[in-house]
Scaffold this motif. Structure first.
Motif, PDB file in Angstrom:
ATOM      1  N   LEU B  17      64.260   1.692  -1.614  1.00 45.60           N
ATOM      2  CA  LEU B  17      64.860   0.387  -1.344  1.00 45.60           C
ATOM      3  C   LEU B  17      65.962   0.510  -0.283  1.00 45.60           C
ATOM      4  O   LEU B  17      66.089  -0.363   0.584  1.00 45.60           O
ATOM      5  N   PHE B  21      65.544  -1.718   3.014  1.00 45.36           N
ATOM      6  CA  PHE B  21      66.560  -2.713   3.356  1.00 45.36           C
ATOM      7  C   PHE B  21      67.187  -2.387   4.713  1.00 45.36           C
ATOM      8  O   PHE B  21      67.450  -3.278   5.521  1.00 45.36           O
ATOM      9  N   TRP B  24      64.885  -3.461   7.422  1.00 45.82           N
ATOM     10  CA  TRP B  24      64.921  -4.928   7.539  1.00 45.82           C
ATOM     11  C   TRP B  24      66.156  -5.360   8.338  1.00 45.82           C
ATOM     12  O   TRP B  24      66.055  -6.204   9.226  1.00 45.82           O
ATOM     13  N   ASN B 169      63.413  -4.441  -8.937  1.00 47.71           N
ATOM     14  CA  ASN B 169      62.645  -3.754  -7.891  1.00 47.71           C
ATOM     15  C   ASN B 169      61.178  -3.617  -8.290  1.00 47.71           C
ATOM     16  O   ASN B 169      60.799  -3.944  -9.404  1.00 47.71           O
ATOM     17  N   THR B 224      62.633  -7.573  -5.489  1.00 47.75           N
ATOM     18  CA  THR B 224      62.422  -6.833  -4.242  1.00 47.75           C
ATOM     19  C   THR B 224      61.260  -5.864  -4.396  1.00 47.75           C
ATOM     20  O   THR B 224      60.908  -5.463  -5.504  1.00 47.75           O
ATOM     21  N   ALA B 226      60.035  -2.391  -2.058  1.00 44.04           N
ATOM     22  CA  ALA B 226      60.094  -1.570  -0.850  1.00 44.04           C
ATOM     23  C   ALA B 226      58.692  -1.474  -0.245  1.00 44.04           C
ATOM     24  O   ALA B 226      58.524  -1.311   0.962  1.00 44.04           O
ATOM     25  N   GLY B 229      57.945  -5.253   1.119  1.00 40.78           N
ATOM     26  CA  GLY B 229      59.039  -5.826   1.908  1.00 40.78           C
ATOM     27  C   GLY B 229      59.587  -7.113   1.322  1.00 40.78           C
ATOM     28  O   GLY B 229      60.503  -7.729   1.882  1.00 40.78           O
ATOM     29  N   MET B 232      63.860  -8.886   0.836  1.00 40.13           N
ATOM     30  CA  MET B 232      64.948  -8.283   1.623  1.00 40.13           C
ATOM     31  C   MET B 232      65.931  -9.355   2.115  1.00 40.13           C
ATOM     32  O   MET B 232      67.142  -9.141   2.092  1.00 40.13           O
ATOM     33  N   SER B 233      65.370 -10.486   2.515  1.00 39.34           N
ATOM     34  CA  SER B 233      66.229 -11.547   3.011  1.00 39.34           C
ATOM     35  C   SER B 233      67.036 -12.149   1.857  1.00 39.34           C
ATOM     36  O   SER B 233      68.220 -12.482   1.998  1.00 39.34           O
ATOM     37  N   TYR B 236      69.872  -9.846   1.130  1.00 36.52           N
ATOM     38  CA  TYR B 236      70.919 -10.013   2.137  1.00 36.52           C
ATOM     39  C   TYR B 236      71.809 -11.212   1.793  1.00 36.52           C
ATOM     40  O   TYR B 236      73.039 -11.141   1.852  1.00 36.52           O
TER      41      TYR B 236
END
Lengths: 250, 250
Positions: B17, B21, B24, B169, B224, B226, B229, B232-233, B236
């Motif tokens: 992760l 991240f 990203w 995750n 999330t 990995a 994908g 990720m946003s 954030y």
């Protein structure tokens, strides 16, 4: 027959306490005791295990096959999880008054994976089972560490579904006085947290801390030392009380 | 400059992760990112670390000197604790918008020892710091595991003293649906526990579970992966919100 399962964070002294308590049971109560090792990563144990999970797998063996130490520990836990019926049956077959069960060095492999709960579910079907949560004074000698040390036996209870008694180990170390000092000032942590942030999360955190403080006043935690032999008789009493399932401490 | 510290139980996918991240951030925000490895036991990382704690000590090296894997991990943590100023200074000296910090495979070495709190105290002096607690669906897909998974970010907050955001995750795994199902039924755990025992401890445990249930409704946990994908946003955004310290989630 009684299963006693020793649990605590890495380095808290699980193996030494398992051995010291076993010796006490043998010497003071003339009890028939067997020792069980569930740690695939340990090299040497002070006791002679009647059952040893290393007959299934060792961390070393997996490292020789190319895994790193973390990966090897996680993989060893998975392999043991697959054979949990075999492991618990072999322990069930041991003939002793007390079966002292020593768990993996890294607590999270036992408590935060299926290994611990599945194992306890199996062995608790056949004999009464109590877990001893070992608080490390090195962790409990800060405010946040003490709060954590009081939450972990609660999590142990939640995960394993059997009575849990708590001991503060290494009572021979000077840190033990700090732990006792902090126990009286757990509410300071609440103040610290509240001053920094606000909102719903903080309100919840503050209620969590209140509960921990209340919890710390309710439970009786005995001090033990594998080195000096302190507290073995208190631990025995605590285990006995937990099995009464009366819920109220004497 | 922002420090983002990834924490979670062994096998939850911290390293993957951290890397996903970081990629990203680089691709979507055109950010300057550096990766920090704090795990003395890891063999290979998908990222190229800008700072690597293995320059101080590795678990392998200690095992070659005769320690078992558990002992070597604990000893490595102690050695790093002694050099925590050096470690944090070297990370402070890195020039990047985002410093993604990957922690030891076994979470307890970081969270339940002085290493984590002391490290965070140092780095948080110089730059804003957020911790990402990674929930493993393999743990959270039982009732007691879910309750535990919700308590651990709270303990992380308590121990590290910086804002914590939580992610579930491995959102690509089928277990993720179980986690969502259980989230709606956390009160079942309370019923289960109450039926078995009684007394003061049970009353406290039941209040703990009430709080966990309330907590689970209050915090926003993003999913999330990995691998795909996903999320990720969202992660954030969550980090950004946590830094606002407004306490209220959008």
């Amino acid at each position: 027959m009684l299963n006693i399962v020793f649990i605590g964070t890495a380095g808290c002294g699980k193996t030494s306490l398992t051995y010291a308590f076993g010796k006490w049971l043998e010497n003071e109560l003339d009890a028939n005791t067997s020792y069980v090792n569930l740690d695939p990563g340990v090299y040497i144990t002070p006791y002679n295990p009647s059952y040893d999970v290393r007959e299934i797998i060792t961390v070393d063996e997996l490292m020789k096959r190319g895994l790193g130490p973390n990966g090897a520990m996680v993989r060893a836990a998975e392999i043991i999880e697959e054979k949990i019926f075999e492991v618990s049956r072999k322990i069930h077959d041991l003939r002793s008054d007390f079966k002292l069960i020593d768990t993996p060095g890294q607590m999270e492999l036992f408590l935060f994976r299926p290994m611990g709960p599945r194992f306890i579910e199996e062995i608790a079907k056949h004999s009464p089972t109590v877990s001893v949560y070992i608080i490390d004074p090195a962790l409990a000698s800060t405010l946040s560490g003490l709060a954590t040390s009081l939450l972990l036996p609660m999590i142990t209870r939640l995960r394993l579904g059997v009575p849990v008694v708590s001991v503060i180990n290494k009572a021979d170390l000077p840190e033990i006085y700090k732990v006792e000092e902090f126990s009286k000032n757990l509410h300071d942590l609440e103040k610290e947290m509240i001053s920094e942030e606000r909102g719903l999360i903080v309100d919840l955190a503050s209620r969590f801390l209140e509960l921990i403080e209340e919890f710390s006043k309710t439970i009786r935690i005995v001090k033990t030392s594998a080195k000096t032999g302190e507290g073995m008789s208190d631990l025995y009493t605590l285990i006995h009380e937990a099995l009464c399932e009366c819920g109220d401490l004497m």
